[in-house]
Design an enzyme around this catalytic site. Structure first.
Site, PDB file in Angstrom:
ATOM      1  N   PRO A 147       0.989  13.206   7.326  1.00 48.57           N
ATOM      2  CA  PRO A 147       1.322  12.086   8.585  1.00 48.57           C
ATOM      3  C   PRO A 147       0.589  10.947   8.008  1.00 48.57           C
ATOM      4  O   PRO A 147      -0.559  10.849   7.990  1.00 48.57           O
ATOM      5  CB  PRO A 147       0.695  12.647   9.861  1.00 48.57           C
TER       6      PRO A 147
ATOM      7  N   CYS B 187      -9.438  11.215  11.467  1.00 47.79           N
ATOM      8  CA  CYS B 187      -9.306   9.903  11.342  1.00 47.79           C
ATOM      9  C   CYS B 187     -10.523   8.912  11.270  1.00 47.79           C
ATOM     10  O   CYS B 187     -11.365   9.199  12.235  1.00 47.79           O
ATOM     11  CB  CYS B 187      -8.325   9.428  12.780  1.00 47.79           C
TER      12      CYS B 187
ATOM     13  N   ALA C 215      -0.525  13.106   0.456  1.00 49.05           N
ATOM     14  CA  ALA C 215      -0.320  11.872   1.419  1.00 49.05           C
ATOM     15  C   ALA C 215       0.022  10.654   0.244  1.00 49.05           C
ATOM     16  O   ALA C 215       1.209  10.279   0.161  1.00 49.05           O
ATOM     17  CB  ALA C 215      -1.936  11.602   1.819  1.00 49.05           C
TER      18      ALA C 215
END
Length: 693
Positions: free
Chosen positions: A346, A431, A558
């Site tokens: 993501p 995060c 990623a």
């Protein structure tokens, strides 16, 4: 969330001055062996493709253009402008809607002014001739909607209207998206969320079952977690019961007290607990006049004060579907298998639905939506719910959410399971962005294992969908804590865990620590799948990680996918793809086509597609073609020297100038509007800035 753009000096393109010094020194790029260049993390480009130093150092105008463009961006210019109130901004938006540029959608579809049912009360313009006079020229190509559906929902507003047959076609605005995209937010549900009247029976029952609900229905915010060794005495926790103690269940079954001194250690907790007012009441007081304050409203739903809610609150009867005796055992829940599957991470901003469609075409097996904040989802924000949208081609799809407290996460996962079609729900606990960490979410949870436990337990107990977790090695460098809880995460209810091989403090500096990932995978129970993440940039990297630790379920990809999305094809076909510039341009064309279908074919949709295309181009220029390298494969931390490609297009694609990225976008989407400027959201060498992760 994998924040893609923040990199160190090691991972970014070196500046013109640095290149000049490298070229002009005695050990310049042209004079060094490929082994010496690799040792310095410089890409060993073949000598015949290197640009001479004078050509690179003299082209200062290009760099000046980029710096000028950055200086003219709205972000910088907005700092000197006077701050506008929300009322003034709302008035300007209404005036903009009334301008000739914003033609009423109903009139655009039919071409007749009388077709609008609102007449003079319509918030859009009805000036049909004025709209035609100022409308930009149509773009080359065919309308993506008309070609597939036989009608275009944007009518006259479509930038391909000249290709429409029989004048202005009419169509349903949602017809295309209904057939290919799902997970939209129901309007009735959105209104309930706006009014804070949405009920969460499963989440509330699970919170009560785990002892995370106070005596008056308030959610305990885990003030007491991770306070070992604290010697607080007289001052009691505001959530304390009649006996003066705040009880929290821990692994050992012990209970301990917390004090206001403990609370003061976490400013976020103070802010959330002190504010017990409903968000609707806060709007009336004007406390959230700044748009950013809206994100600081209570994580989760505020306490309901409706008279009709009292009978439910007073009742101890749990609905049949939430009866703890009927809950599925973790081994009976739906499972998801990540083994040997290619997992697209993501990615913030760039991991949008059109980009994921490109990656699916190129071989990605698992896709996941961009990180969505639980608070924003529970407030019914349409922009946040858009991150959960799923395309029909995404056969194995998950959503990623981020929240700081168990009650917030529990209600969010229940809402997602009720309103969306997903295969798994991923909880972000890694995060590194300051604005997220300061709220107690993301990487901040790595310092609070008891809260991590509560979040995973309540989420897995609330929904039947598999719950996965994404973490980093730890919060501080050298204080890696994930291996200490890796054996427990599976028992908490998680089906899989993704470990990014960097700490929060490290951000994106240095290479990922795969040895530590292997260590965690070795400690994980057989029921918990471990996915590694960090610096996978070729099928060689993939093979090495899988060979080093076969128990590793998979590797998440990623930034490697942002720079070269065909990495999925390379892994599946076990080859280095020396992709041509024409093939790369075709991938960009596919993205534009998917973007117009997703964001629309009118002017707004075209410019939104352009913006996200430019964000993606700010990564693709880092790719160095295989045929230009003396040593393959390219490593993600190699700095490319100044070089030119095998044709003009390949040279253009290798440029680090935003002006050249705009030129590429104009090849696909026509001329940019007057005064257009662009600066990438994720800037290299700025990993210490909050907005860049």
């Amino acid at each position: 969330m994998d924040e893609p753009g923040s990199e160190t000096v090691e991972n970014s393109t070196i500046s013109g001055e640095a290149l000049s010094s490298v070229h002009n020194s005695n050990g310049g790029v042209a004079q060094q062996t490929p082994e010496q260049l690799v040792a310095r993390s410089i890409a060993p480009v073949k000598k015949e493709f290197l640009l001479p130093p004078p050509l690179r150092t003299s082209s200062t105008s290009q760099n000046d253009d980029v710096s000028d463009a950055k200086d003219k961006t709205p972000v910088h210019s907005g700092l000197s402008k006077e701050k506008k109130s929300r009322r003034q901004l709302k008035r300007e938006r209404r005036q903009e809607q009334k301008s000739a540029r914003n033609l009423c959608p109903e009139i655009a579809k039919t071409g007749h002014i009388s077709s609008c049912p609102y007449n003079d009360k319509c918030r859009f313009s009805h000036d049909l001739e004025g709209f035609k006079a100022q409308k930009p020229a149509d773009l080359e190509g065919e309308c993506p909607f008309f070609k597939s559906e036989g009608s275009c929902p944007y009518g006259l507003a479509c930038r391909f209207s000249s290709t429409h047959i029989n004048g202005v076609p009419s169509g349903n605005l949602n017809s295309q998206k209904k057939s290919s995209e799902i997970n939209g937010l129901n309007k009735d549900v959105q209104k309930l969320l706006w009014k804070n009247k949405m009920s969460f029976p499963k989440a509330d029952a699970q919170l009560k079952d785990l002892g995370l609900v106070g005596p008056h229905g308030k959610s305990k915010r885990n003030f007491c977690e991770d306070k070992e060794g604290d010697n607080s005495d007289s001052t009691k926790c505001p959530l304390a019961d009649d006996k003066g103690s705040c009880e929290v269940n821990c692994d050992s079954g012990s209970k301990f007290e917390c004090s206001l001194e403990d609370i003061k250690e976490d400013d976020t907790d103070i802010k959330v607990e002190a504010d017990v007012h409903c968000p609707q009441k806060r709007r009336k007081t004007g406390e959230d006049s700044d748009a950013s304050v809206a994100e600081d409203i209570i994580e989760g739903s505020c306490i309901q004060a409706k008279p009709e809610a009292k009978p439910e609150a007073a009742s101890d009867v749990i609905p049949v579907e939430t009866d703890s005796s009927l809950k599925l055992h973790p081994r009976e829940k739906m499972l998801i298998d990540f083994r040997e599957k290619l997992y697209l991470a993501p990615l913030t901003t760039v991991g949008n639905l059109p980009f994921r469609r490109v990656c699916k075409v190129l071989g990605a097996d698992v896709t996941c939506g961009e990180m969505a904040m639980c608070t924003n989802l529970l407030q019914g924000q349409a922009s946040e719910w858009a991150l959960l949208r799923r395309h029909s081609s995404e056969d194995l799809f998950g959503v990623q959410i981020c929240g700081a407290y168990p009650d917030t996460v529990a209600r969010t996962v229940e809402l997602i399971e009720q309103e969306c079609t997903v295969d798994f729900i991923d909880i972000n606990m890694g995060c590194p962005i300051d604005i997220v960490v300061n709220k107690g979410a993301g990487s901040a949870l790595l310092t609070k294992p008891m809260r991590m436990k509560s979040i995973v337990e309540v989420a897995s107990g609330t929904v039947d969908k598999p719950i996965t977790v994404k973490v980093r090695t730890g919060y501080f460098e050298g204080k890696q804590r994930i291996d200490s809880v890796i054996t427990d995460i599976g028992s908490w209810g998680a089906s899989a865990i993704t470990i990014h091989g960097r700490s929060r403090q490290q951000r994106y500096s240095k290479l990922a620590d795969w040895d530590y990932i292997y260590k965690c995978a070795g400690k994980a129970p057989s029921t918990l799948q471990v996915v590694g993440n960090g610096d996978v940039f070729s099928f060689v990297d993939w093979n090495n990680h899988k060979a080093e630790w076969p128990e590793l379920a998979s590797c998440m990809i990623a930034r490697g996918a942002l720079i070269k999305p065909w990495i999925f094809t390379e892994i599946k076909e076990q080859r280095h793809w020396d992709i041509s510039s024409g093939e790369r341009l075709n991938l960009l064309k596919d993205f534009v086509h998917f973007g117009l279908e997703h964001w629309g074919s009118d002017t707004k949709g075209v410019e939104t597609t352009r913006r996200f295309l430019l964000e993606w181009l700010s990564y693709t220029f880092r790719y160095i073609p295989v045929g230009l390298l003396d040593v393959i494969p390219q490593r993600i931390n190699w700095r490319p020297p100044s070089y030119y490609g095998r044709d003009d297009l390949e040279t253009l694609m290798a440029s680090d100038s935003a002006a050249d990225w705009i030129r590429i976008s104009e090849m696909l989407l026509g001329k940019v509007p007057d005064g257009f400027t662009f600066a990438p959201k994720h800037k290299s060498n700025a990993y210490d800035r909050a907005e860049n992760g």
